[in-house]
Structures are given as structure tokens and as C-alpha cells.
Scaffold this active site. Structure first.
Site, PDB file in Angstrom:
ATOM      1  N   HIS A 125       0.828  -1.201   0.000  1.00  0.00           N
ATOM      2  CA  HIS A 125       0.000   0.000   0.000  1.00  0.00           C
ATOM      3  C   HIS A 125       0.872   1.265   0.000  1.00  0.00           C
ATOM      4  O   HIS A 125       0.722   2.139  -0.849  1.00  0.00           O
ATOM      5  CB  HIS A 125      -0.912  -0.023   1.231  1.00  0.00           C
ATOM      6  N   GLU A 126       1.802   1.318   0.946  1.00  0.00           N
ATOM      7  CA  GLU A 126       2.647   2.522   1.044  1.00  0.00           C
ATOM      8  C   GLU A 126       3.545   2.669  -0.189  1.00  0.00           C
ATOM      9  O   GLU A 126       3.890   3.777  -0.583  1.00  0.00           O
ATOM     10  CB  GLU A 126       3.482   2.503   2.325  1.00  0.00           C
ATOM     11  N   GLU A 152      -4.647   8.126  -2.678  1.00  0.00           N
ATOM     12  CA  GLU A 152      -5.122   6.812  -2.232  1.00  0.00           C
ATOM     13  C   GLU A 152      -5.409   5.895  -3.426  1.00  0.00           C
ATOM     14  O   GLU A 152      -5.268   4.671  -3.323  1.00  0.00           O
ATOM     15  CB  GLU A 152      -6.365   7.003  -1.351  1.00  0.00           C
ATOM     16  N   HIS A 154       1.756   4.689  -2.726  1.00  0.00           N
ATOM     17  CA  HIS A 154       1.885   6.122  -2.418  1.00  0.00           C
ATOM     18  C   HIS A 154       3.274   6.629  -2.828  1.00  0.00           C
ATOM     19  O   HIS A 154       3.422   7.704  -3.404  1.00  0.00           O
ATOM     20  CB  HIS A 154       1.718   6.356  -0.909  1.00  0.00           C
TER      21      HIS A 154
HETATM   22 ZN    ZN Z   1      -3.105   5.185   1.946  1.00  0.00          ZN
END
Ligand code: ZN
Length: 504
Positions: free
Chosen positions: A263-264, A293, A267
Site C-alpha cells: 500500500h505505502e 489513495e 503512495h
Molecule cells: Zn493510503
């Protein structure tokens, strides 16, 4: 091209404002990774000083003069957009009285502390006075900032510029209509043991190494970034050439570090893709939190939780954890990482139930801002909402209304961006595949360059030049819609739980 003095002066004025923001980000990152507890008080002073210096620069009359002068001479599109964005930031900062900003910042630090204490004691009543105060201040911010129709518009504008409350409500209604029955249909089909293979002992350093190897394969450049450990994972950037991701390792549960890292990384790829020439400009940031996001969700869910990805990478994970996963099939693992199960905790929710947590928070914060709900009455409304949406009741407020610190930190209008990101991730994923049909083939052979290239070209390189709604149309050819996302969920979970490719 002749040099343009007015524009150069404007850029030179704006750059230190960005520097102050980045410096504050370094202090925040340190606070959440390595700072000893004793550093908290001095750190709060340092951050307050940076924030005051930034605010003084951001509202100075000199900036308005520079904006006016640059406006007269700007001809390039990018310069015009710089002026537009800088003027928007300036206008908003100017409309907020300094005393209100200071009061809110003070109330937020108290709110944060009280929230942590209340959660530890599982006692909502402790946060009521500070939350009521924060809601008053936030409403006052909305009145000063101004809004098209609804005070909540002004709050949303901080995180999702240009988006209105009415638009969020419409999008969420479209999603809710399908998602609530879909969850009711799917949840009973999962069993307690579905994710048992993820709940064993996994060596933390192996977990870190595996996650980072995927991050690198996806394109996270360690010459321009690094990974550290933290309690609440986040990604932060001090510029496109220094991007930090953080991970929380749980020795007993493989999913949290693995998917947290993926997830990170999503980003981080966005931050590393912001063009260098925008690094010290207000344009050198993400278009919005929702767009940010969308990047993390696209990599975490559409790539990282897909069967295609694990058919290619599961053997490698088994080699890292032979005792735990050696006898577990790809199918069993794939089902385990996509188990649908209503949970009290938002950050532990699966892909299907996650948005239901956001709908609840959106409804409640809207009611708080409109004055229809008192801070004291939140737990009752929360628990009722959990029953209506997910069919479960939190055993106490720590697992209910106290779990997220957003409201205690004065972050109203923030929650919807998580769901906006989910919806947008699928729309971007489909657009990327329509533009370049080889994206998926490449992923099945362990290559990710085409997908990353598409995102660089259609999302990352624009930084903050466009409003999110403009960027979505530019990248996908249409405005943000619920349907592609719903179709994706129906297809994926229909196949998982029904063995059919779709369910009605
Ligand atoms: Zn996030």
C-alpha cells in the site's frame, strides 16, 4: 524563451514555503519512527515554529503583489496553473483569522492526547468536551473559508479540492445500494479458518525483506527512498528524490506488513513520479488525498491481491517461509488474502467491507457539522450504524468510535478520500489496460514497467496542476463513477465465493 522576471520572483517566493513544509515532514517522520518519547515537547515547539513561519509567508501582502504581476505575464499553461493553485492556497490561508488557526491547532494537540487516553480507558465520555470544541472551531473554519452550498464543502476542499458534499453523497449512495447487500451475501460464505495460513509465526526480518523486494520490483527507487518501521504506517516525501515508507510488522499475522508495505509503495511511486522541476513549487504535490489513495489501492489491491500477481510470486514467498507456507496452495493463499469478514476495525477491513466503514464516518461527521448530532451521542449512532451496515456491534468504544484519531485531530472531510481512492483506482486500472493491453501480460511475467509508465504519464507527472475531477477526466476519459468499481468487486468476489465469474 525570454526570462520572465515576475514569474521567477513568484517561484522564488513560493519555494521556501514548500521547504518549510518539507522540513516539517522530516520532523513528523522522525517523530513517528525514531524519536524517543522525551522529545515530544520540544518537537511540538519546533513544528509550531515552522508552521507559524509558513503561515506568515503564505498570507503576506507581498505574495498577492507577486501573483498579480505574474498573472500579467504568464503565457505557458503550466505557469498559469501555478498561479491558479498558488492563488487558491493564498485565498484560503488569508480567509482564516490567525487566532482561529492557532486555537484550532491548540485544540488538535489536546484532542490528540485526550483521544489516546480515552482509547486506553475505553471511555468515550473523556473526549466529549474536546471534540465538541473542535467541531465548533471546524465549523468556524468552514464559515471563514466559504463554500458553494454546504459548510462541509469547505472542509472537503482541503483534501479533495473542488469536490462537494452533494457529489460525495451521490457517489456513496450509488456504492451503498450495491455494496451493503453484496457484503450480506458474501460474508456468511467465509469461514473462520479462511485466513489461518496467514496467522502463524513469520520472521519479521524476512517479512521486511520480502515486502521491500516487491516494492523494488514495482519501481520504488531506494536511491531516492527508504523504508522504516512504525506503529501506524504512512508514506511521506521530502521531495521526489527522498520518499519514505513505513511498515508495521506483526510476527503473528503476515498480511499487515506485507499489504501495508505494498500500500505505502503505491503512495511512494506517486511521490517519486512527481517531476523534479516542480519539487519546490506548490504544483509538486499530489492532486488530492483521493488521487493519492487511488495509487496505493491500485498497487495494493488490483496488483497485489490479484491472482495474476500471486501466480507469479507465490513460489518466492513460499521460499521465504517454507515451514509456514510450503504446503499451502496458491489458491488457498489467494483466498486467505481476500477473505471477506465484517470487522469492527476499519484498518483491518477487507476490500469489500472497507467502504462501509467510510460511509458510517461520513454520515456521522456530516451530522456533527450540521449540528444534528452531539459529540456525546456518537457511540450510540456509531453502534447503530455498524449494525445497519455490517451487522456487528463493537464490544466497546475503543473498537468503535474511538478507533480512529481523525476527529480528535480536527480532520473533518478526510474520511471520504479513502473511498474516492478505491473507486478511482479501478477506473485508472481499466483506463491503463484499455490504453495498453500488455499491462496485465507484463504483470503475469513479473514486470511492472508498463503500468508504472502509464501512471507516470497520466497521473504522476501532473503533480497538482489539475483539480482531481479534471485529472480523472484527463486520465480516464470520463468523470468518476461507481460502476466500474462495483463491477470489479462483483466479479472478483463472485468468482471467489461462488465459483462463478459474476453474481447478480
Ligand atoms: Zn493510503
Amino acid at each position: 524563451m525570454p526570462s520572465n522576471d515576475a514569474l521567477s520572483s513568484l517561484r522564488a517566493y513560493l519555494a521556501p514555503i514548500v521547504d518549510l513544509d518539507r522540513a516539517a515532514a522530516v520532523l513528523h517522520w522522525d517523530q513517528r519512527t525514531y524519536m524517543p518519547p522525551g522529545g515530544a515537547s520540544a518537537r511540538a515547539d519546533q513544528l509550531a515554529t515552522l508552521s507559524r513561519l509558513k503561515h506568515e509567508l503564505a498570507i503576506a501582502p507581498a505574495l498577492e503583489e507577486l501573483l498579480d504581476a505574474a498573472h500579467e505575464t504568464a503565457v505557458e499553461d503550466e505557469d498559469r496553473r501555478l498561479i491558479q493553485v498558488a492563488r487558491r492556497d493564498f485565498g484560503r490561508a488569508r480567509r482564516l483569522p490567525a487566532e482561529l488557526v492557532a486555537e484550532l491547532s491548540h485544540a488538535r494537540s489536546i484532542g490528540n492526547e485526550v483521544w489516546a487516553e480515552a482509547r486506553a480507558c475505553r471511555d468515550w465520555s473523556l473526549v466529549v468536551p474536546s471534540l465538541a470544541r473542535i467541531v465548533d472551531l471546524v465549523r468556524s473554519v468552514a464559515e471563514h473559508a466559504g463554500y458553494p452550498e454546504h459548510p462541509y464543502d469547505a472542509l472537503l476542499d482541503d483534501y479533495e479540492p473542488g469536490m462537494t458534499t452533494a457529489q460525495v453523497s451521490r457517489l456513496f449512495d450509488d456504492l451503498k445500494r450495491d455494496l451493503v447487500p453484496l457484503v450480506q451475501q458474501m460474508a456468511p460464505r467465509s469461514t473462520e479458518g479462511d485466513d489461518a495460513c496467514l496467522r502463524r509465526q513469520f520472521d519479521p526480518s524476512e517479512q521486511l525483506a520480502f515486502g521491500l523486494s516487491i516494492a523494488r520490483a514495482w519501481g520504488f527507487d531506494l536511491e531516492r527512498g527508504r523504508q522504516d518501521q512504525t506503529l501506524h504506517p504512512f508514506c511521506t516525501a521530502f521531495g521526489p528524490d527522498d520518499v519514505r515508507i513505513t511498515t508495521r510488522i506483526s510476527a503473528e499475522f503476515l498480511s499487515s506488513a506485507l499489504f501495508g508495505t505494498l500500500h505505502e509503495t503505491g503512495h511512494a511511486l506517486y511521490e517519486q513520479g512527481i517531476p523534479r522541476h516542480l519539487a519546490r513549487s506548490p504544483l509538486g504535490q499530489a492532486a488530492s488525498l483521493g488521487v493519492h489513495e487511488s495509487q496505493s489501492r491500485l498497487w495494493e489491491h488490483l496488483v497485489g491481491r490479484s491472482r495474476t500477481f500471486w501466480e507469479r510470486n507465490y513460489a518466492e514467498l513460499q521460499r521465504a517461509f517454507p515451514a509456514q507456507l510450503g504446503r499451502i496452495s496458491t489458491d488457498t493463499f489467494y483466498r486467505a488474502i481476500n477473505t471477506v469478514k465484517p470487522t469492527c476495525i476499519r484498518v483491518e477491513a477487507d476490500e469489500l467491507t472497507y467502504n462501509l466503514h467510510i460511509f458510517l464516518r461520513f454520515e456521522l461527521e456530516l451530522a456533527l457539522i450540521e449540528g444534528r448530532l452531539d459529540a456525546a451521542d456518537i457511540p450510540g449512532a456509531w453502534n447503530q450504524g455498524m449494525v445497519d451496515l455490517l451487522g456487528i456491534v463493537p464490544p466497546d468504544d475503543a473498537l468503535g468510535a474511538l478507533q480512529d484519531v481523525h476527529w480528535g485531530s480536527g480532520l473533518f472531510g478526510y474520511f471520504p478520500t479513502y473511498t474516492i481512492g478505491n473507486v478511482l483506482s479501478v477506473q485508472l486500472w481499466e483506463a491503463a489496460q484499455a490504453d495498453d493491453p500488455l499491462v496485465r501480460d507484463e504483470i503475469s511475467s513479473g514486470q511492472y514497467g508498463r503500468l508504472l509508465q502509464w501512471l507516470r504519464e497520466h497521473v504522476h507527472r501532473h503533480g497538482r496542476q489539475y483539480l482531481p475531477a479534471e485529472l480523472v477526466v484527463l486520465a480516464t476519459g470520463r468523470e468518476l463513477k461507481a460502476e466500474p468499481y462495483l463491477h470489479y468487486l462483483r466479479t472478483k468476489f463472485g468468482a471467489l465465493y461462488d465459483g462463478a465469474s459474476t453474481i447478480p
